[in-house]
Design a protein around this motif. Structure first.
Motif, PDB file in Angstrom:
ATOM      1  N   TYR A 260       9.379  11.987 -45.523  1.00 14.33           N
ATOM      2  CA  TYR A 260       8.678  11.263 -44.478  1.00 14.33           C
ATOM      3  C   TYR A 260       7.181  11.490 -44.610  1.00 14.33           C
TER       4      TYR A 260
ATOM      5  N   ALA B 197      13.651  10.026 -31.521  1.00 12.14           N
ATOM      6  CA  ALA B 197      14.097   9.391 -32.753  1.00 12.14           C
ATOM      7  C   ALA B 197      15.462   8.772 -32.526  1.00 12.14           C
TER       8      ALA B 197
ATOM      9  N   ARG C 296      19.749   5.901 -37.809  1.00 12.05           N
ATOM     10  CA  ARG C 296      20.173   4.726 -38.536  1.00 12.05           C
ATOM     11  C   ARG C 296      20.988   5.194 -39.718  1.00 12.05           C
TER      12      ARG C 296
ATOM     13  N   VAL D 203       7.303   8.554 -40.664  1.00 12.56           N
ATOM     14  CA  VAL D 203       7.890   7.315 -41.168  1.00 12.56           C
ATOM     15  C   VAL D 203       8.609   7.620 -42.474  1.00 12.56           C
TER      16      VAL D 203
ATOM     17  N   THR E  82      14.595   7.314 -37.369  1.00 10.58           N
ATOM     18  CA  THR E  82      13.407   6.506 -37.137  1.00 10.58           C
ATOM     19  C   THR E  82      12.752   7.035 -35.878  1.00 10.58           C
TER      20      THR E  82
ATOM     21  N   ALA F 252      10.068  -0.316 -35.192  1.00 10.60           N
ATOM     22  CA  ALA F 252      11.466   0.071 -35.220  1.00 10.60           C
ATOM     23  C   ALA F 252      12.132  -0.102 -33.884  1.00 10.60           C
TER      24      ALA F 252
END
Lengths: 115, 112
Positions: B35, A92, A95, B44, A105, A2
């Motif tokens: 996640y 993080a 997005r 993730v 992310t 990412a």
């Protein structure tokens, strides 16, 4: 991948010393976040940034400061580390998804041990 | 701070079994996210849900946004060893669209 890099990935330090964790992104996203993760507490927001030089506190901001002088870098500083700040720290980036929701992310984490 | 109620806290299952976990909130959410976190890594994103009643699949994973907008569930069908990890729900409170609210996670162990 990412496009988020955290450094250092591991650090051991002593109580009272300053510590800076770095988060670097290559995605050019506006929002960046610092979380800490501890057993029994899940993920807790420390600080976040919504643009260069624009930051705000999260729910556990005491003892931490942040800076964002460039879009790609978000620094987390512990001015005087304490043992209670032993944790895994995650950066993080945000997005935007459908409806404008901020989908995060995450980086791979920085494990900090304060002796 | 506000947290979601995520259950169960942990699960130990046999390979091939189906898994179900859920999150509930006392307030209305307008987004639910699921996640997965592998050991030594960051979480993730698995599935994102944006509308009440929405049912979304990602391979063997299925998640639903509850009609009341106060809950969500995640199902994993025919579990495999690589499903091991911690699963987190997260949501955006309808009253505050900027900060995610997190569950404490469901730890999944799969016996081959």
């Amino acid at each position: 991948d990412a496009g988020i890099t955290q450094s250092p990935r591991h650090k051991v330090t002593e109580t009272g010393t300053p510590v800076t964790l770095r988060c670097h992104q290559t995605e050019n996203h506006r929002y960046m976040y610092w979380y800490r993760q501890d057993p029994g507490h899940g993920l807790r927001l420390i600080h976040y940034s919504y643009g260069v030089k624009d930051t705000d506190k999260g729910e556990v901001s005491d003892g931490y400061s942040v800076s964002r002088s460039k879009t790609e870098d978000f620094l987390l500083t512990l001015e005087s580390a304490t043992s209670s700040q032993t944790s895994v720290y995650f950066c993080a980036i945000s997005r935007t998804g459908e409806g404008g929701a901020n989908v995060l992310t995450f980086g791979a984490g920085s494990r900090l041990t304060v002796l | 701070g506000q947290q979601l109620n995520q259950s169960p806290q942990s699960m130990f299952i046999q390979e091939g079994e189906d898994v179900s976990m859920n999150c509930t909130s006392s307030s209305i959410f307008n987004t639910w996210l699921w996640y997965k976190q592998d050991p030594g890594e960051g979480p993730v994103l698995l599935i994102a849900l944006y509308k009440a009643g929405e049912l979304t699949s990602n391979g063997r994973l299925t998640a639903q946004f509850g009609i009341t907008r106060k809950d969500s569930f995640l199902n994993i069908s025919a579990s495999i060893p690589s499903d091991v990890g911690i699963y987190f729900c997260a949501g955006l409170d309808a009253g505050n669209n900027r900060k995610l609210i997190w569950g404490l996670g469901t730890s999944l162990a799969v016996n081959p």
